[in-house]
Write a protein that holds these residues in place. Structure first.
Motif, PDB file in Angstrom:
ATOM      1  N   ALA A  17      31.730 -28.404 -21.195  1.00  0.00           N
ATOM      2  CA  ALA A  17      30.643 -27.881 -22.006  1.00  0.00           C
ATOM      3  C   ALA A  17      29.443 -28.811 -21.965  1.00  0.00           C
ATOM      4  N   ALA A  18      29.691 -30.097 -21.780  1.00  0.00           N
ATOM      5  CA  ALA A  18      28.612 -31.065 -21.685  1.00  0.00           C
ATOM      6  C   ALA A  18      27.935 -31.001 -20.315  1.00  0.00           C
ATOM      7  N   GLY A  19      28.462 -30.195 -19.397  1.00  0.00           N
ATOM      8  CA  GLY A  19      27.831 -29.996 -18.103  1.00  0.00           C
ATOM      9  C   GLY A  19      28.385 -30.851 -16.981  1.00  0.00           C
ATOM     10  N   GLU A  20      29.419 -31.606 -17.202  1.00  0.00           N
ATOM     11  CA  GLU A  20      29.992 -32.451 -16.162  1.00  0.00           C
ATOM     12  C   GLU A  20      31.305 -31.854 -15.672  1.00  0.00           C
ATOM     13  N   SER A  21      31.323 -31.409 -14.419  1.00  0.00           N
ATOM     14  CA  SER A  21      32.551 -30.825 -13.885  1.00  0.00           C
ATOM     15  C   SER A  21      32.978 -31.469 -12.566  1.00  0.00           C
ATOM     16  N   ASN A  22      32.164 -32.375 -12.017  1.00  0.00           N
ATOM     17  CA  ASN A  22      32.455 -33.065 -10.763  1.00  0.00           C
ATOM     18  C   ASN A  22      32.666 -32.119  -9.588  1.00  0.00           C
ATOM     19  N   THR A  23      31.962 -31.023  -9.584  1.00  0.00           N
ATOM     20  CA  THR A  23      31.937 -30.146  -8.417  1.00  0.00           C
ATOM     21  C   THR A  23      30.508 -30.110  -7.906  1.00  0.00           C
ATOM     22  N   PRO A  24      30.345 -29.961  -6.641  1.00  0.00           N
ATOM     23  CA  PRO A  24      31.314 -29.709  -5.598  1.00  0.00           C
ATOM     24  C   PRO A  24      32.315 -30.857  -5.426  1.00  0.00           C
ATOM     25  N   LEU A  25      33.483 -30.473  -4.968  1.00  0.00           N
ATOM     26  CA  LEU A  25      34.578 -31.394  -4.713  1.00  0.00           C
ATOM     27  C   LEU A  25      35.157 -31.068  -3.345  1.00  0.00           C
ATOM     28  N   VAL A  26      35.300 -32.108  -2.506  1.00  0.00           N
ATOM     29  CA  VAL A  26      35.848 -31.933  -1.160  1.00  0.00           C
ATOM     30  C   VAL A  26      36.890 -33.014  -0.916  1.00  0.00           C
ATOM     31  N   TYR A  27      38.027 -32.617  -0.338  1.00  0.00           N
ATOM     32  CA  TYR A  27      38.993 -33.571   0.198  1.00  0.00           C
ATOM     33  C   TYR A  27      39.457 -33.017   1.535  1.00  0.00           C
ATOM     34  N   VAL A  28      39.233 -33.787   2.602  1.00  0.00           N
ATOM     35  CA  VAL A  28      39.563 -33.366   3.961  1.00  0.00           C
ATOM     36  C   VAL A  28      40.271 -34.509   4.685  1.00  0.00           C
ATOM     37  N   TYR A  29      41.029 -34.144   5.716  1.00  0.00           N
ATOM     38  CA  TYR A  29      41.668 -35.180   6.524  1.00  0.00           C
ATOM     39  C   TYR A  29      41.785 -34.733   7.974  1.00  0.00           C
ATOM     40  N   ALA A  30      42.120 -35.694   8.817  1.00  0.00           N
ATOM     41  CA  ALA A  30      42.267 -35.433  10.250  1.00  0.00           C
ATOM     42  C   ALA A  30      43.700 -35.028  10.550  1.00  0.00           C
ATOM     43  N   SER A  31      43.868 -33.843  11.095  1.00  0.00           N
ATOM     44  CA  SER A  31      45.188 -33.459  11.582  1.00  0.00           C
ATOM     45  C   SER A  31      45.222 -33.484  13.108  1.00  0.00           C
ATOM     46  N   THR A  32      44.061 -33.657  13.721  1.00  0.00           N
ATOM     47  CA  THR A  32      43.929 -33.824  15.161  1.00  0.00           C
ATOM     48  C   THR A  32      43.235 -35.154  15.403  1.00  0.00           C
ATOM     49  N   GLY A  33      43.753 -35.944  16.322  1.00  0.00           N
ATOM     50  CA  GLY A  33      43.179 -37.259  16.577  1.00  0.00           C
ATOM     51  C   GLY A  33      41.895 -37.207  17.380  1.00  0.00           C
ATOM     52  N   THR A  34      40.907 -37.992  16.970  1.00  0.00           N
ATOM     53  CA  THR A  34      39.674 -38.179  17.727  1.00  0.00           C
ATOM     54  C   THR A  34      39.799 -39.499  18.487  1.00  0.00           C
ATOM     55  N   THR A  35      39.502 -39.487  19.781  1.00  0.00           N
ATOM     56  CA  THR A  35      39.519 -40.717  20.567  1.00  0.00           C
ATOM     57  C   THR A  35      38.188 -41.434  20.403  1.00  0.00           C
ATOM     58  N   VAL A  36      38.269 -42.743  20.132  1.00  0.00           N
ATOM     59  CA  VAL A  36      37.077 -43.556  19.904  1.00  0.00           C
ATOM     60  C   VAL A  36      37.027 -44.644  20.973  1.00  0.00           C
ATOM     61  N   ALA A  37      35.989 -44.621  21.789  1.00  0.00           N
ATOM     62  CA  ALA A  37      35.807 -45.628  22.834  1.00  0.00           C
ATOM     63  C   ALA A  37      35.318 -46.937  22.209  1.00  0.00           C
ATOM     64  N   THR A  38      35.616 -48.043  22.863  1.00  0.00           N
ATOM     65  CA  THR A  38      35.181 -49.361  22.393  1.00  0.00           C
ATOM     66  C   THR A  38      33.665 -49.421  22.238  1.00  0.00           C
ATOM     67  N   SER A  39      33.239 -49.997  21.117  1.00  0.00           N
ATOM     68  CA  SER A  39      31.818 -50.256  20.832  1.00  0.00           C
ATOM     69  C   SER A  39      30.957 -49.003  20.861  1.00  0.00           C
ATOM     70  N   THR A  40      31.535 -47.859  20.513  1.00  0.00           N
ATOM     71  CA  THR A  40      30.799 -46.600  20.507  1.00  0.00           C
ATOM     72  C   THR A  40      30.971 -45.921  19.155  1.00  0.00           C
ATOM     73  N   ALA A  41      29.871 -45.726  18.431  1.00  0.00           N
ATOM     74  CA  ALA A  41      29.941 -44.984  17.163  1.00  0.00           C
ATOM     75  C   ALA A  41      30.320 -43.539  17.480  1.00  0.00           C
ATOM     76  N   THR A  42      31.432 -43.097  16.893  1.00  0.00           N
ATOM     77  CA  THR A  42      31.994 -41.787  17.212  1.00  0.00           C
ATOM     78  C   THR A  42      32.222 -40.997  15.929  1.00  0.00           C
ATOM     79  N   LYS A  43      31.750 -39.749  15.912  1.00  0.00           N
ATOM     80  CA  LYS A  43      31.996 -38.870  14.764  1.00  0.00           C
ATOM     81  C   LYS A  43      33.461 -38.458  14.781  1.00  0.00           C
ATOM     82  N   ILE A  44      34.113 -38.585  13.631  1.00  0.00           N
ATOM     83  CA  ILE A  44      35.533 -38.264  13.530  1.00  0.00           C
ATOM     84  C   ILE A  44      35.709 -36.826  13.054  1.00  0.00           C
ATOM     85  N   THR A  45      36.614 -36.121  13.714  1.00  0.00           N
ATOM     86  CA  THR A  45      36.923 -34.741  13.345  1.00  0.00           C
ATOM     87  C   THR A  45      37.848 -34.743  12.138  1.00  0.00           C
TER      88      THR A  45
END
Length: 163
Positions: A17-45
């Motif tokens: 009622a005070a207006g605090e609901s903490n949404t949006p709320l997201v929890y996600v995880y990796a079920s498929t591995g992303t390969t990360v090369a040495t010294s390369t910033a890589t976006k993780i799936t």
């Protein structure tokens, strides 16, 4: 206005009622591995959504709309195996395509080879413009490619804390 709640008198609906609901709320995880090369910033799936209360997470990216602008708690954890002592992993929170915050984790010398390591970073992020977005990256200096550990140990959580 000026209300005081005790442990026995406050209910969840009082805070909503005070207006605090903490949404949006997201929890996600990796079920498929992303390969990360040495010294390369890589976006993780992050391809498994446990919760996405407002459907703002898609293609491993959290994007706010004008209805959900505000300050968010963003938590990011990446795990991989390292087989060389003293190597560094660097999880990074990106905002709108650039590094917003990064942290370092290092393998130790007392655990031998093939260590499972976790790098973690968390921060309040101001998402105050329509279409601001968050993505999750990592880099390392192992010397060869590293695969992302899956099954929930590589994960992100995001929730709104203030408007």
């Amino acid at each position: 206005a000026d209300q005081v709640w005790t442990a026995t008198s406050a209910t969840a609906s009082d805070f909503q009622a005070a207006g605090e609901s903490n949404t949006p709320l997201v929890y996600v995880y990796a079920s498929t591995g992303t390969t990360v090369a040495t010294s390369t910033a890589t976006k993780i799936t992050l391809d498994t959504e446990v919760v996405d209360s407002e459907n703002l997470f898609s293609s491993s990216r959290f994007t706010v709309t004008s209805a959900h602008l505000g300050k968010y708690w963003v938590n990011w954890q990446w795990s991989c195996n390292m087989s060389t002592d003293g190597k560094v992993l660097n999880p990074k929170i990106y905002k709108n395509g650039s590094t917003y915050l990064s942290n370092y984790g290092q393998t130790g010398s007392t655990y031998g080879s093939n260590q499972t390591v976790i790098g973690h970073v968390a921060m309040v992020v101001d998402l105050d413009t329509n279409a601001d977005y968050i993505e999750f990256y990592v880099s390392h200096n192992h010397g060869d490619d590293r695969g992302t550990n899956t099954g929930g140990v590589t994960n992100a959580s995001i929730f709104k804390i203030l408007t």
